[in-house]
Design a protein around this motif. Structure first.
Motif, PDB file in Angstrom:
ATOM      1  N   VAL A  18       0.838  -1.214   0.000  1.00  0.00           N
ATOM      2  CA  VAL A  18       0.000   0.000   0.000  1.00  0.00           C
ATOM      3  C   VAL A  18       0.867   1.256   0.000  1.00  0.00           C
ATOM      4  O   VAL A  18       0.486   2.284  -0.568  1.00  0.00           O
ATOM      5  CB  VAL A  18      -0.931   0.000   1.234  1.00  0.00           C
ATOM      6  CG1 VAL A  18      -1.765   1.267   1.276  1.00  0.00           C
ATOM      7  CG2 VAL A  18      -1.837  -1.199   1.200  1.00  0.00           C
ATOM      8  N   ASP A  21       1.239   2.619  -3.358  1.00  0.00           N
ATOM      9  CA  ASP A  21       0.080   3.394  -3.829  1.00  0.00           C
ATOM     10  C   ASP A  21       0.104   4.792  -3.229  1.00  0.00           C
ATOM     11  O   ASP A  21      -0.187   5.783  -3.913  1.00  0.00           O
ATOM     12  CB  ASP A  21      -1.226   2.684  -3.438  1.00  0.00           C
ATOM     13  CG  ASP A  21      -1.444   1.411  -4.252  1.00  0.00           C
ATOM     14  OD1 ASP A  21      -1.124   1.425  -5.454  1.00  0.00           O
ATOM     15  OD2 ASP A  21      -1.931   0.423  -3.678  1.00  0.00           O
ATOM     16  N   VAL A  22       0.424   4.883  -1.950  1.00  0.00           N
ATOM     17  CA  VAL A  22       0.489   6.187  -1.288  1.00  0.00           C
ATOM     18  C   VAL A  22       1.594   7.044  -1.913  1.00  0.00           C
ATOM     19  O   VAL A  22       1.400   8.234  -2.166  1.00  0.00           O
ATOM     20  CB  VAL A  22       0.732   6.011   0.233  1.00  0.00           C
ATOM     21  CG1 VAL A  22       0.984   7.356   0.894  1.00  0.00           C
ATOM     22  CG2 VAL A  22      -0.458   5.322   0.884  1.00  0.00           C
TER      23      VAL A  22
ATOM     24  N   PHE B   7      -7.069   6.489   3.766  1.00  0.00           N
ATOM     25  CA  PHE B   7      -6.807   6.024   2.394  1.00  0.00           C
ATOM     26  C   PHE B   7      -6.152   4.644   2.424  1.00  0.00           C
ATOM     27  O   PHE B   7      -6.586   3.730   1.713  1.00  0.00           O
ATOM     28  CB  PHE B   7      -5.918   7.029   1.657  1.00  0.00           C
ATOM     29  CG  PHE B   7      -5.499   6.567   0.291  1.00  0.00           C
ATOM     30  CD1 PHE B   7      -6.344   6.703  -0.803  1.00  0.00           C
ATOM     31  CD2 PHE B   7      -4.249   5.982   0.084  1.00  0.00           C
ATOM     32  CE1 PHE B   7      -5.948   6.256  -2.064  1.00  0.00           C
ATOM     33  CE2 PHE B   7      -3.854   5.546  -1.166  1.00  0.00           C
ATOM     34  CZ  PHE B   7      -4.702   5.684  -2.248  1.00  0.00           C
ATOM     35  N   SER B   8      -5.122   4.516   3.262  1.00  0.00           N
ATOM     36  CA  SER B   8      -4.390   3.244   3.312  1.00  0.00           C
ATOM     37  C   SER B   8      -5.308   2.097   3.734  1.00  0.00           C
ATOM     38  O   SER B   8      -5.268   1.010   3.145  1.00  0.00           O
ATOM     39  CB  SER B   8      -3.223   3.350   4.290  1.00  0.00           C
ATOM     40  OG  SER B   8      -2.310   4.320   3.839  1.00  0.00           O
ATOM     41  N   VAL B  11      -7.501   1.106   0.879  1.00  0.00           N
ATOM     42  CA  VAL B  11      -6.774   0.379  -0.165  1.00  0.00           C
ATOM     43  C   VAL B  11      -6.502  -1.062   0.277  1.00  0.00           C
ATOM     44  O   VAL B  11      -6.682  -2.002  -0.507  1.00  0.00           O
ATOM     45  CB  VAL B  11      -5.455   1.100  -0.515  1.00  0.00           C
ATOM     46  CG1 VAL B  11      -4.612   0.260  -1.467  1.00  0.00           C
ATOM     47  CG2 VAL B  11      -5.759   2.451  -1.159  1.00  0.00           C
ATOM     48  N   VAL B  12      -6.084  -1.223   1.536  1.00  0.00           N
ATOM     49  CA  VAL B  12      -5.823  -2.581   2.042  1.00  0.00           C
ATOM     50  C   VAL B  12      -7.090  -3.435   1.920  1.00  0.00           C
ATOM     51  O   VAL B  12      -7.045  -4.591   1.498  1.00  0.00           O
ATOM     52  CB  VAL B  12      -5.362  -2.526   3.520  1.00  0.00           C
ATOM     53  CG1 VAL B  12      -5.376  -3.916   4.143  1.00  0.00           C
ATOM     54  CG2 VAL B  12      -3.963  -1.922   3.599  1.00  0.00           C
ATOM     55  N   ARG B  15      -8.293  -3.248  -2.388  1.00  0.00           N
ATOM     56  CA  ARG B  15      -7.417  -3.406  -3.560  1.00  0.00           C
ATOM     57  C   ARG B  15      -7.664  -4.721  -4.316  1.00  0.00           C
ATOM     58  O   ARG B  15      -7.760  -4.722  -5.556  1.00  0.00           O
ATOM     59  CB  ARG B  15      -5.951  -3.292  -3.148  1.00  0.00           C
ATOM     60  CG  ARG B  15      -5.079  -2.832  -4.311  1.00  0.00           C
ATOM     61  CD  ARG B  15      -3.628  -2.700  -3.913  1.00  0.00           C
ATOM     62  NE  ARG B  15      -2.890  -1.850  -4.838  1.00  0.00           N
ATOM     63  CZ  ARG B  15      -2.586  -2.194  -6.063  1.00  0.00           C
ATOM     64  NH1 ARG B  15      -2.987  -3.363  -6.551  1.00  0.00           N
ATOM     65  NH2 ARG B  15      -1.907  -1.371  -6.860  1.00  0.00           N
ATOM     66  N   LEU B  40      -6.097   4.446  -8.123  1.00  0.00           N
ATOM     67  CA  LEU B  40      -5.726   4.736  -6.734  1.00  0.00           C
ATOM     68  C   LEU B  40      -4.909   6.026  -6.625  1.00  0.00           C
ATOM     69  O   LEU B  40      -5.009   6.752  -5.628  1.00  0.00           O
ATOM     70  CB  LEU B  40      -4.957   3.557  -6.137  1.00  0.00           C
ATOM     71  CG  LEU B  40      -5.787   2.289  -5.898  1.00  0.00           C
ATOM     72  CD1 LEU B  40      -4.919   1.169  -5.325  1.00  0.00           C
ATOM     73  CD2 LEU B  40      -6.967   2.573  -4.973  1.00  0.00           C
TER      74      LEU B  40
END
Lengths: 255, 162
Positions: A18, A21-22, B7-8, B11-12, B15, B40
């Motif tokens: 992740v 992505d960040v 956000f993280s 996404v986790v 995704r 993303l």
């Protein structure tokens, strides 16, 4: 259709951190901020250039330009949202200034145009009524409103010849009490016209092919001046002939 | 980065589902990953606004669909699995080939219905609302898609083509 569901759920997904992505998002965010600052700087520079061009072109005073050239470099070194906001506000302010300047310029252009129009009215009327150039003079007067335009000219040093150009017979009513003149329908050169039947002034209106109506008012007194001369030496026919001249038109910005 | 909180975690949690969605839509794992990364990245930039939305999932799903449409337009591709090549056929060991080949036979609208109904688990009404079509159309497209998938998958499994 469990088999399909199983197949769809069985699609293997790549093992991606992740944090990657960040990191990509952060990079895009920085890129966007840079674009915003560049855009703001470009806007300020463009507005400053326009303002400088306008002011340079007309050579007028009262400029708000000082500091224009320095603004972009200040904004260019900034990278915070506050700096971007400030740059945007400056650009907005410059834009307003330019708009105001454009408005002033338009008014100036109209002023120049209306002066030319008054001069043309004088010249055309003089051609018909004062061929020797001894009777009719400009009197620094302009009248306008409601889409009409006109002027009062001096006739024989104290008398008045007023002209009002508009889009209808009623256009002159804003400047002269037509009811007191007892206007009556007639024709001149095959076109509709009106002439006064009462009062001490001579009033005529003539309509042109394009719908423009020219009203001429000949009076022994020039408005508030109070200076009068007896005997204008004008007739309704002379005035109608002059009023019917197609060169008597509204200034371009009113057409 | 404080305004990107959440956000993280999103996404986790999402995704894998986003990847599968992209895969069903475009039919290629590499392109699917590109689509997800692209979406993303945009999502991160817009996160402070998106996070306040009632349906973040709905917004992100639309982003994936639009990103795929853009990809197709950009490359002049047809919406399908035309990019599928023989080399992929040779390295497939997990049934992915079957699915890719079967998905190739679906119309774009049928693929979108499959994504929403079977990947995201939306109801007929929710799917209809998301796609802007009638519930009846969702039902018929789902039935057609499933029938077609079934028909396409069976022969592959029975035959010696692999």
């Amino acid at each position: 259709m469990n088999e399909i569901d199983d197949l769809l759920r069985g699609i293997e997904t790549p093992d991606v951190d992740v944090a990657d992505d960040v990191a990509r998002g952060e990079q895009a965010l920085r890129r966007r901020h840079r674009w915003q600052i560049s855009g703001a700087v470009a806007s300020v520079a463009a507005v400053a250039a326009i303002a400088a061009a306008l002011q340079g072109g007309l050579g007028t005073s009262g400029s708000t330009a000082p500091g224009y050239a320095e603004q972009p470099s200040v904004a260019a070194t900034a990278s915070t949202p506050a700096a971007v906001k400030a740059a945007r506000q400056r650009a907005h302010h410059r834009l307003l200034t330019v708009k105001q300047r454009m408005h002033q310029i338009r008014r100036q252009m109209e002023g120049l145009t209306s002066q030319k129009t008054v001069q043309r009215y004088h010249d055309v009327l003089a051609e018909h009524l004062d061929p020797t150039g001894t009777q009719l003079r400009l009197a620094q007067n302009e009248q306008g409103g409601g889409g009409s335009f006109g002027t009062k000219l001096d006739w024989r040093n104290g008398g008045m010849l007023e002209i009002v150009v508009g889009r209808g017979f009623a256009a002159a009513a804003s400047f002269y009490d037509l009811s007191s003149a007892g206007m009556q329908d007639t024709t001149y050169g095959g076109h509709p016209a009106r002439v006064s039947t009462s009062g001490s002034d001579l009033v005529v209106s003539a309509r042109h092919d394009d719908g423009t109506v020219v009203t001429l008012i000949a009076s022994t007194e020039f408005g508030n001046n109070g200076t009068s001369t007896n005997g204008l030496g004008l007739t309704q026919d002379q005035l109608l002939e002059a009023a019917a001249d197609p060169r008597l038109q509204l200034p371009p910005y009113l057409r | 980065m404080a305004d990107r909180a959440g956000f993280s975690e999103y996404v986790v949690a999402r995704r894998p589902l986003l990847f599968r969605t992209a895969f069903v839509l475009c039919g290629d794992p590499h392109q699917a990953e590109d689509l997800v990364q692209q979406v993303l990245t945009k999502l991160y930039v817009a996160w402070p606004r998106v996070a306040r939305m009632e349906s973040v999932d709905g917004y992100v799903r639309t982003m994936v669909v639009n990103a795929n449409v853009d990809r197709v337009r950009r490359r002049g591709e047809h919406v399908g699995l035309e990019a599928f090549d023989q080399s992929a056929r040779e390295v497939d060991h997990d049934g992915l080939l079957d699915l890719r080949t079967a998905l190739r036979g679906l119309a774009p609208g049928q693929r979108r219905v499959i994504v929403l109904r079977h990947l995201w688990g939306l109801s007929v009404e929710e799917t209809a609302a998301a796609l802007g079509i009638a519930p009846g159309t969702v039902k018929s497209q789902t039935a057609d898609a499933l029938g077609r998938l079934r028909g396409l998958l069976e022969p592959q499994r029975e035959g010696p083509a692999r």
